[in-house]
Scaffold this motif. Sequence first.
Motif, PDB file in Angstrom:
ATOM      1  N   ARG A   1      49.848 -24.464   2.580  1.00  0.00           N
ATOM      2  CA  ARG A   1      49.212 -23.425   1.947  1.00  0.00           C
ATOM      3  C   ARG A   1      49.116 -22.173   3.101  1.00  0.00           C
ATOM      4  O   ARG A   1      49.015 -21.013   2.502  1.00  0.00           O
ATOM      5  CB  ARG A   1      47.864 -23.859   1.695  1.00  0.00           C
ATOM      6  CG  ARG A   1      46.876 -22.849   0.564  1.00  0.00           C
ATOM      7  CD  ARG A   1      45.441 -23.488   0.106  1.00  0.00           C
ATOM      8  NE  ARG A   1      45.837 -24.660  -0.927  1.00  0.00           N
ATOM      9  CZ  ARG A   1      45.183 -25.689  -0.748  1.00  0.00           C
ATOM     10  NH1 ARG A   1      44.438 -26.099  -0.208  1.00  0.00           N
ATOM     11  NH2 ARG A   1      45.798 -26.579  -2.163  1.00  0.00           N
ATOM     12  N   GLN A   2      48.620 -22.415   3.855  1.00  0.00           N
ATOM     13  CA  GLN A   2      48.154 -21.474   4.897  1.00  0.00           C
ATOM     14  C   GLN A   2      49.738 -20.475   5.121  1.00  0.00           C
ATOM     15  O   GLN A   2      49.715 -19.739   5.362  1.00  0.00           O
ATOM     16  CB  GLN A   2      48.524 -21.924   6.394  1.00  0.00           C
ATOM     17  CG  GLN A   2      46.688 -22.724   6.285  1.00  0.00           C
ATOM     18  CD  GLN A   2      46.328 -22.956   7.489  1.00  0.00           C
ATOM     19  OE1 GLN A   2      47.446 -23.771   8.520  1.00  0.00           O
ATOM     20  NE2 GLN A   2      45.729 -22.745   8.110  1.00  0.00           N
TER      21      GLN A   2
ATOM     22  N   ARG B   1      50.532 -18.167   2.432  1.00  0.00           N
ATOM     23  CA  ARG B   1      49.027 -17.275   2.055  1.00  0.00           C
ATOM     24  C   ARG B   1      49.961 -16.104   3.914  1.00  0.00           C
ATOM     25  O   ARG B   1      49.381 -15.006   2.692  1.00  0.00           O
ATOM     26  CB  ARG B   1      47.302 -17.773   2.828  1.00  0.00           C
ATOM     27  CG  ARG B   1      46.968 -18.672   1.606  1.00  0.00           C
ATOM     28  CD  ARG B   1      45.575 -18.541   2.283  1.00  0.00           C
ATOM     29  NE  ARG B   1      44.498 -18.899   1.195  1.00  0.00           N
ATOM     30  CZ  ARG B   1      44.174 -19.975   1.271  1.00  0.00           C
ATOM     31  NH1 ARG B   1      44.198 -20.662   2.726  1.00  0.00           N
ATOM     32  NH2 ARG B   1      43.369 -21.031   0.039  1.00  0.00           N
ATOM     33  N   ARG B   2      50.509 -16.715   4.632  1.00  0.00           N
ATOM     34  CA  ARG B   2      50.915 -15.873   5.244  1.00  0.00           C
ATOM     35  C   ARG B   2      52.629 -15.177   4.313  1.00  0.00           C
ATOM     36  O   ARG B   2      52.004 -13.387   5.262  1.00  0.00           O
ATOM     37  CB  ARG B   2      51.665 -16.470   6.882  1.00  0.00           C
ATOM     38  CG  ARG B   2      50.343 -16.245   7.257  1.00  0.00           C
ATOM     39  CD  ARG B   2      50.505 -17.114   8.668  1.00  0.00           C
ATOM     40  NE  ARG B   2      51.617 -18.537   8.451  1.00  0.00           N
ATOM     41  CZ  ARG B   2      50.554 -20.067   9.005  1.00  0.00           C
ATOM     42  NH1 ARG B   2      49.513 -19.954   9.610  1.00  0.00           N
ATOM     43  NH2 ARG B   2      51.270 -20.932   9.051  1.00  0.00           N
TER      44      ARG B   2
END
Length: 130
Positions: free
Chosen positions: A93-94, A97-98
């Motif tokens: 998820r990170q 998002r990036r």
Amino acid sequence: MIEFHLDARSGVSPYLQLVRQVRHALRLGLLREGDQLPTVKEVVAHLAINPNTVLKAYRELEHEGLAAPRPGVGTFVTRTLTDASLAAHGPLRQDLRRWLAKARRAGLDEESIEALFMTTFRTAAQEDIA
């Protein structure tokens, strides 16, 4: 509690959009066994859709064994779709998002981002099959 939304441009029927949103929430651990889904009346008021649409979605979830109605009380989750890979969702998820932030900085709007993602996703899936 889950908050439903509809995308009129998706080409997916409203009832199926509701079903998919519940499935996604179950996969991500956002809904758990015993959680109550919004009442038909709440969904109708929030989305301004026909009650039969919500009832059809809830019946589909019941048919799949994911939810069950309790007369006079509401509809409740009966099982989840989470698995052992749920722990891997955080870092993924990170990363996503990036990537989304990078796409926005490149000037892509929401529709363009979605189109790029879905095209890439489908192409990768086709390559995996071949």
